[in-house]
Design a protein around this motif. Structure first.
Motif, PDB file in Angstrom:
ATOM      1  N   VAL A  91       0.448  -1.581  -0.303  1.00 38.68           N
ATOM      2  CA  VAL A  91       0.230   0.042   0.262  1.00 38.68           C
ATOM      3  C   VAL A  91       0.332   1.665  -0.074  1.00 38.68           C
ATOM      4  N   HIS A  92       1.673   1.506   0.520  1.00 39.92           N
ATOM      5  CA  HIS A  92       2.610   2.293   1.041  1.00 39.92           C
ATOM      6  C   HIS A  92       3.759   2.614  -0.780  1.00 39.92           C
ATOM      7  N   LEU A  93       3.955   1.224  -1.048  1.00 36.93           N
ATOM      8  CA  LEU A  93       4.647   1.837  -2.495  1.00 36.93           C
ATOM      9  C   LEU A  93       4.060   2.493  -3.463  1.00 36.93           C
ATOM     10  N   ALA A  94       1.969   1.640  -3.668  1.00 32.87           N
ATOM     11  CA  ALA A  94       1.347   2.144  -4.472  1.00 32.87           C
ATOM     12  C   ALA A  94       1.422   3.402  -3.727  1.00 32.87           C
ATOM     13  N   ARG A  95       0.562   3.874  -3.034  1.00 30.98           N
ATOM     14  CA  ARG A  95       0.556   5.120  -2.861  1.00 30.98           C
ATOM     15  C   ARG A  95       1.489   6.297  -3.662  1.00 30.98           C
ATOM     16  N   LEU A  96       3.275   5.342  -2.818  1.00 32.42           N
ATOM     17  CA  LEU A  96       4.197   6.287  -4.121  1.00 32.42           C
ATOM     18  C   LEU A  96       4.538   6.280  -4.839  1.00 32.42           C
ATOM     19  N   LEU A  97       3.956   5.325  -6.305  1.00 35.31           N
ATOM     20  CA  LEU A  97       4.228   5.705  -7.345  1.00 35.31           C
ATOM     21  C   LEU A  97       2.864   5.095  -8.227  1.00 35.31           C
ATOM     22  N   LEU A  98       2.004   5.404  -7.209  1.00 35.35           N
ATOM     23  CA  LEU A  98       0.514   5.702  -8.745  1.00 35.35           C
ATOM     24  C   LEU A  98       0.650   7.575  -8.228  1.00 35.35           C
ATOM     25  N   ALA A  99       1.822   8.202  -7.684  1.00 31.45           N
ATOM     26  CA  ALA A  99       1.271  10.085  -7.406  1.00 31.45           C
ATOM     27  C   ALA A  99       1.578  10.301  -8.255  1.00 31.45           C
ATOM     28  N   GLU A 100       0.516  11.646  -8.639  1.00 35.29           N
ATOM     29  CA  GLU A 100       0.691  12.620  -9.947  1.00 35.29           C
ATOM     30  C   GLU A 100       0.406  13.767  -8.911  1.00 35.29           C
ATOM     31  N   PRO A 101       1.590  14.711  -9.862  1.00 36.51           N
ATOM     32  CA  PRO A 101       2.531  14.400 -11.030  1.00 36.51           C
ATOM     33  C   PRO A 101       3.412  13.359 -10.556  1.00 36.51           C
ATOM     34  N   PRO A 102       4.184  12.325 -11.302  1.00 35.96           N
ATOM     35  CA  PRO A 102       4.923  11.212 -10.599  1.00 35.96           C
ATOM     36  C   PRO A 102       6.176  12.109 -10.088  1.00 35.96           C
ATOM     37  N   ALA A 103       7.009  11.003  -9.202  1.00 32.79           N
ATOM     38  CA  ALA A 103       7.550  12.147  -8.787  1.00 32.79           C
ATOM     39  C   ALA A 103       9.238  11.930  -9.191  1.00 32.79           C
ATOM     40  N   GLN A 104      10.326  13.277  -9.450  1.00 35.04           N
ATOM     41  CA  GLN A 104      11.296  13.221 -10.241  1.00 35.04           C
ATOM     42  C   GLN A 104      12.193  12.669  -9.495  1.00 35.04           C
ATOM     43  N   LEU A 105      11.909  12.376  -7.968  1.00 35.31           N
ATOM     44  CA  LEU A 105      13.130  11.401  -6.972  1.00 35.31           C
ATOM     45  C   LEU A 105      12.620  10.876  -6.061  1.00 35.31           C
ATOM     46  N   LEU A 106      13.136   9.373  -5.761  1.00 28.60           N
ATOM     47  CA  LEU A 106      12.372   8.463  -5.183  1.00 28.60           C
ATOM     48  C   LEU A 106      13.712   8.449  -3.400  1.00 28.60           C
ATOM     49  N   MET A 107      12.900   8.154  -2.836  1.00 26.61           N
ATOM     50  CA  MET A 107      14.475   7.983  -1.640  1.00 26.61           C
ATOM     51  C   MET A 107      13.559   6.901  -1.058  1.00 26.61           C
ATOM     52  N   LEU A 108      13.911   5.723  -1.001  1.00 26.29           N
ATOM     53  CA  LEU A 108      13.654   4.337  -0.645  1.00 26.29           C
ATOM     54  C   LEU A 108      13.944   4.377   0.512  1.00 26.29           C
ATOM     55  N   ASP A 109      13.549   4.019   1.738  1.00 19.14           N
ATOM     56  CA  ASP A 109      14.666   3.056   3.148  1.00 19.14           C
ATOM     57  C   ASP A 109      14.268   1.853   2.926  1.00 19.14           C
ATOM     58  N   GLU A 110      15.110   1.228   3.007  1.00 18.77           N
ATOM     59  CA  GLU A 110      14.741  -0.553   2.863  1.00 18.77           C
ATOM     60  C   GLU A 110      13.584  -0.420   2.210  1.00 18.77           C
ATOM     61  N   PRO A 111      13.471  -0.652   1.455  1.00 19.82           N
ATOM     62  CA  PRO A 111      12.845  -1.163   0.448  1.00 19.82           C
ATOM     63  C   PRO A 111      11.503  -2.626   0.293  1.00 19.82           C
ATOM     64  N   THR A 112      13.169  -3.454   0.770  1.00 15.18           N
ATOM     65  CA  THR A 112      13.591  -4.734   0.612  1.00 15.18           C
ATOM     66  C   THR A 112      12.967  -5.531   1.838  1.00 15.18           C
ATOM     67  N   ASN A 113      11.911  -5.072   2.565  1.00 16.40           N
ATOM     68  CA  ASN A 113      12.401  -5.146   3.962  1.00 16.40           C
ATOM     69  C   ASN A 113      11.176  -6.888   4.699  1.00 16.40           C
ATOM     70  N   ASN A 114       9.575  -6.087   3.367  1.00 20.08           N
ATOM     71  CA  ASN A 114       8.506  -6.253   4.032  1.00 20.08           C
ATOM     72  C   ASN A 114       8.339  -7.257   2.655  1.00 20.08           C
ATOM     73  N   LEU A 115       8.715  -7.064   1.600  1.00 25.35           N
ATOM     74  CA  LEU A 115       8.296  -8.517   0.327  1.00 25.35           C
ATOM     75  C   LEU A 115       9.428  -9.740  -0.418  1.00 25.35           C
ATOM     76  N   ASP A 116       8.520 -10.858  -0.298  1.00 27.68           N
ATOM     77  CA  ASP A 116       8.665 -12.146  -0.733  1.00 27.68           C
ATOM     78  C   ASP A 116       9.631 -12.323  -2.012  1.00 27.68           C
ATOM     79  N   LEU A 117      10.174 -12.986  -2.340  1.00 22.74           N
ATOM     80  CA  LEU A 117      11.440 -13.224  -3.204  1.00 22.74           C
ATOM     81  C   LEU A 117      11.164 -12.566  -4.299  1.00 22.74           C
ATOM     82  N   ALA A 118       9.639 -13.096  -4.749  1.00 27.03           N
ATOM     83  CA  ALA A 118       9.409 -12.731  -6.132  1.00 27.03           C
ATOM     84  C   ALA A 118       8.881 -10.955  -5.893  1.00 27.03           C
ATOM     85  N   SER A 119       8.216 -10.793  -5.098  1.00 28.26           N
ATOM     86  CA  SER A 119       7.684  -9.265  -5.308  1.00 28.26           C
ATOM     87  C   SER A 119       9.095  -8.249  -5.033  1.00 28.26           C
TER      88      SER A 119
END
Length: 535
Positions: free
Chosen positions: A458-486
C-alpha cells in the motif's frame, strides 16, 4: 539406519484465524514445526506473521488449535512501529528491571519479589548483552525508546533479548530487516548455534541457508521439506517440471478422448440416419426393423456413455494436473516517465567535511553505512528543508519510510492511496491497486489491519501512483517486507524508472541488481564517501 525424524515443537491442527473485520488470514492449516531450525517462507499476505503470533499466543485462533512444547519468544516484524517501547522491553526484561529498582527504593510488595525471582542481576546482564553486540549500553540505555534507535538497532536489540531469555521455541519474523553486515553476521551466528526450536520468516537467502528444514505456507497449506531453502527450490523446480509434463500428458489424453467421443457420436448419428432410411424404404419387415433399432440404440447408448465418461475423466485429470502447477499472482509496477533532464540537479547531500554529493538527472545512488549512523535521519532532514544534511532541488519527491508508520491506521486503503493521487477517480485507482495485488474488499479495509507485506504494498502504491510522478524516489530499506518474487518485480520496476533514485539498503544483492551509478557511504563522523558498498 536412517536418523529418526525430530519430534515436533509446534503442532497446528485445523488452524484458522479471521480478523474482526471478517478478513480471513488463515484457514484450516495443519502441520508441525520440528525441533531445530526451520525457515518459514511464502508469498506476502499468506499469513506467515499471523501464524507466528498465533504460536506465540498473541492471537487466539478462530478455529483449531496450536500446541507448543515449552516457552515461546517472538521477535515481531513490526516492532519498530512501537516507538514508545523501551530497550528493556525489547530485551524482555522490563518487568524484572522495574521490580528490582522498586525494591531497591524500598518497596517490599511480594509481587515484586515474585517478578524478580532469582534475576537480581538482570540489569547488569542486560547491559552486558547489549555491549556484547556493540549496541549502546551506557547512560540509561535500558530506558531508551525504540523511537531513538535506528531500525537495525531495534531489531538487533530484540534478537539479543531472545538470546538472553533462551525460550524453548524462538520465532523470528524478518529479523534481517534493517540490519547492517556486522549485525547480520551476529544474527547468523545466533541461528547457527540455537539449541532449541527456532522458526524464522525471512526473504534473506543467506539466512535461509542456515536452517535444517524449510516450511512453506501456501494456499492455506503448510508443507515442510527437510533441507535449506536452496534445496527446497531445487526440489520444487523438479516437482513443477513434472507437473507441467503431467498437464501436457493429461491434455493430450483429453484431446484423444474428445476425438474418440466425437467419432462415436458421428457413428451413432449415421446409424440413426440409416435406420430411418431403412424404415422409409420398408427394406426390412417392421418387427425386424424395431428389433434392430432397439439393439442398435442400446449398443450406441453404451458406447456414447462410455466415451463421454472417458472424456469427462480425462478433463478432470487435466484440472487436477493444472492445479499442481504454480501460477501465483505477482505485483506488476509500471512507472511513468517523470521527465528529468540529464543535467538538472535533483538533490545535494551534505557532508561534514564540506565535500557535498550532488545527484543530477536520473542518477541512481545507494546510501549505505552501519546501523545507527544516521541514514534515515539524513533522508528525513532532506524532506524537512535545507539543512547541513543537504537540500532537495525538486518538490516532486516520493519517500518510502523504513518504519511504514506515516499512514493513518484508521483510513481505508483506498483513502490512504488517494491522498497521494487526489485527481484519480476511485474506480481507476482500484484498477491500479489491483496491480499491487490489493483487490476487492481489501481496498476498503483499515490500514491498521494489514500484514507487513500488505502494508508495504500500500505504501509502495501510494508512492508510485502519485500524480504528477516523482522526479526523485527516496527508498529506505524497500525490501524489508517483500517476498522473494516481489523483490524481483520491484527490481524490474526500478530498473526501468527514468527519475533519480536514492536507496538506503543493507541488502547487497538487491543493490547490485539496480544498476546503480554510485554508492555513497555515510560514516559515523558525518562525512560522505563515494565508493563501494561497505555494509
Amino acid at each position: 539406519m536412517p536418523a529418526p525424524a525430530p519430534s515436533p515443537a509446534v503442532v497446528l491442527q485445523d488452524l484458522a484465524f479471521t480478523w474482526p473485520d471478517g478478513a480471513t488470514a488463515l484457514e484450516a492449516v495443519t502441520g508441525t514445526f520440528p525441533r531445530g531450525r526451520t525457515g518459514l517462507v511464502g508469498d506476502n499476505g499468506t499469513g506467515k506473521s499471523t501464524l507466528l503470533r498465533l504460536v506465540a499466543g498473541e492471537l487466539t485462533p478462530t478455529r483449531g488449535s496450536v500446541s507448543v512444547v515449552g516457552a515461546v519468544g517472538l521477535v515481531p516484524q513490526r516492532l519498530t512501529l512501537d516507538t514508545r517501547a523501551t530497550v528493556a522491553g525489547l530485551l524482555g526484561v522490563r518487568t524484572a528491571v522495574d521490580a528490582v529498582r522498586a525494591i531497591t527504593d524500598g518497596d517490599v510488595r511480594p509481587e515484586l519479589f515474585d517478578a524478580v525471582g532469582d534475576a537480581w542481576d538482570v540489569e547488569e546482564r542486560a547491559v552486558a548483552a547489549l555491549a556484547a553486540v556493540d549496541l549502546p549500553h551506557s547512560g540509561g540505555a535500558l530506558d531508551r525508546t525504540v523511537g531513538t534507535l535506528s531500525g537495525g538497532e531495534a531489531v538487533l536489540t530484540a534478537v539479543t533479548g531472545l538470546r538472553l531469555r533462551s525460550p524453548d521455541v524462538a520465532l523470528l519474523d524478518e529479523p534481517t530487516n534493517n540490519l547492517d553486515a556486522g549485525s547480520r553476521d551476529r544474527l547468523a551466528e545466533l541461528v547457527r548455534t540455537w539449541r532449541g526450536a527456532l522458526v524464522v520468516v525471512s526473504h534473506d537467502r543467506a539466512l535461509l541457508e542456515l536452517v535444517d528444514a524449510t516450511a512453506e505456507l501456501r494456499a492455506g497449506s503448510l508443507t515442510t521439506f527437510g533441507g535449506p531453502y536452496s534445496a527446497y527450490e531445487d526440489h520444487l523446480a523438479v516437482q513443477q517440471e513434472a507437473a507441467v509434463r503431467s498437464v501436457r500428458d493429461a491434455e493430450q489424453t483429453w484431446r484423444r478422448e474428445r476425438r474418440e467421443r466425437i467419432k462415436i457420436a458421428e457413428r451413432v448419428a449415421h446409424s440413426q440416419r440409416q435406420g430411418r432410411k431403412d424404415a422409409a424404404d420398408a427394406k426390412f419387415v417392421k418387427a425386424a426393423i424395431n428389433d434392430r433399432r432397439n439393439s442398435a440404440e442400446k449398443s450406441q447408448g453404451a458406447r456414447r456413455g462410455a466415451a463421454e465418461a472417458a472424456e469427462s475423466t480425462a478433463r478432470a485429470a487435466v484440472e487436477t494436473a493444472r492445479s499442481a502447477v504454480r501460477d501465483d499472482d505477482r505485483i506488476t509496477v509500471d512507472l511513468p516517465d517523470p521527465d528529468v533532464p540529464a543535467s538538472r540537479r535533483i538533490a545535494v547531500l551534505g557532508s561534514a567535511d564540506g565535500r557535498d554529493v550532488v545527484l543530477a538527472g536520473p542518477e541512481r545512488v545507494a546510501l549505505t553505512g552501519p546501523n545507527g549512523v544516521g541514514k534515515t535521519t539524513l533522508l528525513e532532514r532532506l524532506l524537512a528543508g535545507p539543512s547541513p544534511a543537504g537540500r532537495l532541488c525538486t518538490d516532486r519527491v516520493g519517500y518510502l519510510p523504513q518504519r511504514l508508520d506515516v499512514l493513518d491506521p484508521r483510513a481505508t486503503v483506498l483513502d490512504a492511496v488517494r491522498a497521494g493521487a487526489p485527481g484519480v477517480a476511485p474506480g481507476d485507482l482500484r484498477g491500479r491497486l489491483a496491480r499491487f495485488l490489493v483487490r476487492g474488499a481489501q481496498v476498503d479495509r483499515p490500514v491498521a489491519t494489514l500484514s507487513g507485506g500488505e502494508l508495504f504494498r500500500v505504501h509502495l502504491a501510494r508512492l508510485l501512483l502519485a500524480e504528477p510522478p516523482a522526479q526523485l524516489l527516496m527508498l529506505d530499506e524497500p525490501t524489508n517486507n517483500l517476498d522473494l518474487a516481489s523483490v524481483d518485480r520491484l527490481v524490474e520496476a526500478l530498473s526501468s524508472y527514468r527519475g533519480a533514485l536514492l536507496v538506503v539498503s543493507h541488502d547487497r544483492a538487491f543493490l547490485e541488481r539496480l544498476g546503480l551509478d554510485a554508492h555513497v557511504e555515510l560514516r559515523p563522523d558525518g562525512r560522505l564517501a563515494v565508493g563501494t558498498v561497505s555494509s
